[in-house]
Design a protein around this motif. Structure first.
Motif, PDB file in Angstrom:
ATOM      1  N   ASN A  60       0.827  -1.214   0.000  1.00 17.21           N
ATOM      2  CA  ASN A  60       0.000   0.000   0.000  1.00 17.21           C
ATOM      3  C   ASN A  60       0.858   1.260   0.000  1.00 17.21           C
ATOM      4  OD1 ASN A  60      -2.392  -1.424  -0.041  1.00 17.21           O
ATOM      5  ND2 ASN A  60      -2.704  -1.309   2.166  1.00 17.21           N
ATOM      6  N   GLU A  61       1.907   1.274   0.819  1.00 19.40           N
ATOM      7  CA  GLU A  61       2.788   2.440   0.859  1.00 19.40           C
ATOM      8  C   GLU A  61       3.525   2.595  -0.469  1.00 19.40           C
ATOM      9  OE1 GLU A  61       3.156   4.823   3.477  1.00 19.40           O
ATOM     10  OE2 GLU A  61       1.298   3.794   3.961  1.00 19.40           O
ATOM     11  N   TYR A  62       3.938   1.475  -1.051  1.00 18.55           N
ATOM     12  CA  TYR A  62       4.640   1.506  -2.337  1.00 18.55           C
ATOM     13  C   TYR A  62       3.749   2.090  -3.432  1.00 18.55           C
ATOM     14  CZ  TYR A  62       6.760  -0.228  -6.626  1.00 18.55           C
ATOM     15  OH  TYR A  62       7.285  -0.324  -7.888  1.00 18.55           O
ATOM     16  N   GLU A  63       2.510   1.645  -3.490  1.00 19.03           N
ATOM     17  CA  GLU A  63       1.572   2.162  -4.494  1.00 19.03           C
ATOM     18  C   GLU A  63       1.351   3.665  -4.286  1.00 19.03           C
ATOM     19  OE1 GLU A  63       0.545   0.561  -7.112  1.00 19.03           O
ATOM     20  OE2 GLU A  63       1.230  -1.434  -6.528  1.00 19.03           O
ATOM     21  N   ARG A  64       1.220   4.093  -3.021  1.00 19.25           N
ATOM     22  CA  ARG A  64       1.093   5.523  -2.715  1.00 19.25           C
ATOM     23  C   ARG A  64       2.339   6.276  -3.145  1.00 19.25           C
ATOM     24  NH1 ARG A  64       1.242   6.958   2.552  1.00 19.25           N
ATOM     25  NH2 ARG A  64       0.719   9.053   1.914  1.00 19.25           N
ATOM     26  N   PHE A  65       3.511   5.702  -2.837  1.00 17.11           N
ATOM     27  CA  PHE A  65       4.770   6.329  -3.215  1.00 17.11           C
ATOM     28  C   PHE A  65       4.825   6.556  -4.717  1.00 17.11           C
ATOM     29  CE2 PHE A  65       9.054   5.740  -4.918  1.00 17.11           C
ATOM     30  CZ  PHE A  65       9.689   6.849  -4.374  1.00 17.11           C
ATOM     31  N   LEU A  66       4.528   5.520  -5.514  1.00 11.45           N
ATOM     32  CA  LEU A  66       4.572   5.663  -6.971  1.00 11.45           C
ATOM     33  C   LEU A  66       3.640   6.769  -7.446  1.00 11.45           C
ATOM     34  CD1 LEU A  66       4.658   1.980  -8.295  1.00 11.45           C
ATOM     35  CD2 LEU A  66       6.547   3.628  -8.223  1.00 11.45           C
ATOM     36  N   LYS A  67       2.417   6.771  -6.932  1.00 10.14           N
ATOM     37  CA  LYS A  67       1.441   7.777  -7.353  1.00 10.14           C
ATOM     38  C   LYS A  67       1.914   9.183  -6.980  1.00 10.14           C
ATOM     39  CE  LYS A  67      -3.462   9.018  -6.781  1.00 10.14           C
ATOM     40  NZ  LYS A  67      -3.216  10.430  -6.862  1.00 10.14           N
ATOM     41  N   ILE A  68       2.314   9.358  -5.741  1.00  9.67           N
ATOM     42  CA  ILE A  68       2.738  10.684  -5.278  1.00  9.67           C
ATOM     43  C   ILE A  68       4.016  11.113  -5.991  1.00  9.67           C
ATOM     44  CG2 ILE A  68       3.586  11.970  -3.276  1.00  9.67           C
ATOM     45  CD1 ILE A  68       1.610  10.218  -1.592  1.00  9.67           C
ATOM     46  N   TYR A  69       4.948  10.187  -6.182  1.00 10.16           N
ATOM     47  CA  TYR A  69       6.201  10.553  -6.845  1.00 10.16           C
ATOM     48  C   TYR A  69       5.947  10.981  -8.286  1.00 10.16           C
ATOM     49  CZ  TYR A  69      10.971  10.828  -8.281  1.00 10.16           C
ATOM     50  OH  TYR A  69      12.159  11.319  -8.753  1.00 10.16           O
ATOM     51  N   ARG A  70       5.081  10.280  -8.983  1.00  6.80           N
ATOM     52  CA  ARG A  70       4.786  10.636 -10.373  1.00  6.80           C
ATOM     53  C   ARG A  70       4.196  12.046 -10.474  1.00  6.80           C
ATOM     54  NH1 ARG A  70       8.208   7.423 -12.438  1.00  6.80           N
ATOM     55  NH2 ARG A  70       7.646   5.232 -12.548  1.00  6.80           N
ATOM     56  N   GLU A  71       3.512  12.481  -9.425  1.00 10.29           N
ATOM     57  CA  GLU A  71       2.926  13.822  -9.405  1.00 10.29           C
ATOM     58  C   GLU A  71       3.893  14.882  -8.870  1.00 10.29           C
ATOM     59  OE1 GLU A  71      -0.446  13.070  -6.909  1.00 10.29           O
ATOM     60  OE2 GLU A  71      -1.557  12.030  -8.498  1.00 10.29           O
ATOM     61  N   ASN A  72       4.981  14.446  -8.214  1.00  8.06           N
ATOM     62  CA  ASN A  72       5.908  15.367  -7.546  1.00  8.06           C
ATOM     63  C   ASN A  72       7.354  14.904  -7.720  1.00  8.06           C
ATOM     64  OD1 ASN A  72       3.881  17.004  -5.709  1.00  8.06           O
ATOM     65  ND2 ASN A  72       3.327  14.865  -5.520  1.00  8.06           N
ATOM     66  N   GLU A  73       7.757  14.621  -8.931  1.00  9.39           N
ATOM     67  CA  GLU A  73       9.089  14.070  -9.157  1.00  9.39           C
ATOM     68  C   GLU A  73      10.179  14.995  -8.620  1.00  9.39           C
ATOM     69  OE1 GLU A  73       9.778  12.735 -13.131  1.00  9.39           O
ATOM     70  OE2 GLU A  73       8.087  11.358 -13.069  1.00  9.39           O
ATOM     71  N   LEU A  74      11.206  14.385  -8.058  1.00  6.33           N
ATOM     72  CA  LEU A  74      12.345  15.139  -7.546  1.00  6.33           C
ATOM     73  C   LEU A  74      13.284  15.478  -8.693  1.00  6.33           C
ATOM     74  CD1 LEU A  74      13.178  13.076  -4.334  1.00  6.33           C
ATOM     75  CD2 LEU A  74      12.108  15.327  -4.453  1.00  6.33           C
ATOM     76  N   GLU A  75      13.658  16.731  -8.761  1.00  2.52           N
ATOM     77  CA  GLU A  75      14.567  17.168  -9.816  1.00  2.52           C
ATOM     78  C   GLU A  75      15.903  16.429  -9.690  1.00  2.52           C
ATOM     79  OE1 GLU A  75      16.730  21.239 -11.345  1.00  2.52           O
ATOM     80  OE2 GLU A  75      14.890  21.405 -10.165  1.00  2.52           O
ATOM     81  N   GLY A  76      16.394  15.959 -10.807  1.00  2.00           N
ATOM     82  CA  GLY A  76      17.679  15.269 -10.820  1.00  2.00           C
ATOM     83  C   GLY A  76      17.586  13.771 -10.638  1.00  2.00           C
ATOM     84  N   TYR A  77      16.366  13.256 -10.452  1.00  2.00           N
ATOM     85  CA  TYR A  77      16.184  11.821 -10.248  1.00  2.00           C
ATOM     86  C   TYR A  77      15.266  11.240 -11.303  1.00  2.00           C
ATOM     87  CZ  TYR A  77      18.348  12.305  -5.687  1.00  2.00           C
ATOM     88  OH  TYR A  77      19.229  12.557  -4.683  1.00  2.00           O
ATOM     89  N   PHE A  78      15.478   9.977 -11.598  1.00  2.00           N
ATOM     90  CA  PHE A  78      14.620   9.222 -12.504  1.00  2.00           C
ATOM     91  C   PHE A  78      14.204   7.962 -11.778  1.00  2.00           C
ATOM     92  CE2 PHE A  78      14.302   5.691 -15.549  1.00  2.00           C
ATOM     93  CZ  PHE A  78      13.240   6.140 -16.291  1.00  2.00           C
TER      94      PHE A  78
END
Length: 94
Positions: A60-78
């Motif tokens: 559940n946390e992983y799925e949340r992480f993916l969703k939130i990260y896709r909406e708020n990507e960190l600059e310099g990371y892929f």
């Protein structure tokens, strides 16, 4: 210690700190494990020969992480995640 490995571990520590900050900001629970946890406890940092970072979270946390990260990507990371259709053969993200 090999100078290349030492430089790599310095970069990995920065990545882990940025990851931790992102997760804390978005209330995403995770833990370090395997060599990363062992190094933190036994060596006060990295195991001298370790060359990666090990983190895990519940599905559940992983799925949340993916969703939130896709909406708020960190600059310099892929993020190469399991939600990427070009990345279908491994069941973890990097």
């Amino acid at each position: 210690m090999d100078e290349v490995l030492k430089k790599l571990q310095k970069v990995e520590l920065k990545i882990l700190c940025d990851f931790a900050e992102f997760c804390e900001k978005h209330d995403i629970k995770y833990s370090i494990y395997a060599g990363t946890a062992l190094g933190a406890v036994r060596h006060g940092g990295f195991i001298p020969w370790d060359d990666d970072i090990d983190v895990y979270m519940t599905r559940n946390e992983y799925e949340r992480f993916l969703k939130i990260y896709r909406e708020n990507e960190l600059e310099g990371y892929f993020l190469q995640g399991t939600d990427d259709p070009n990345y279908e053969y491994i069941n973890f993200s990097k």
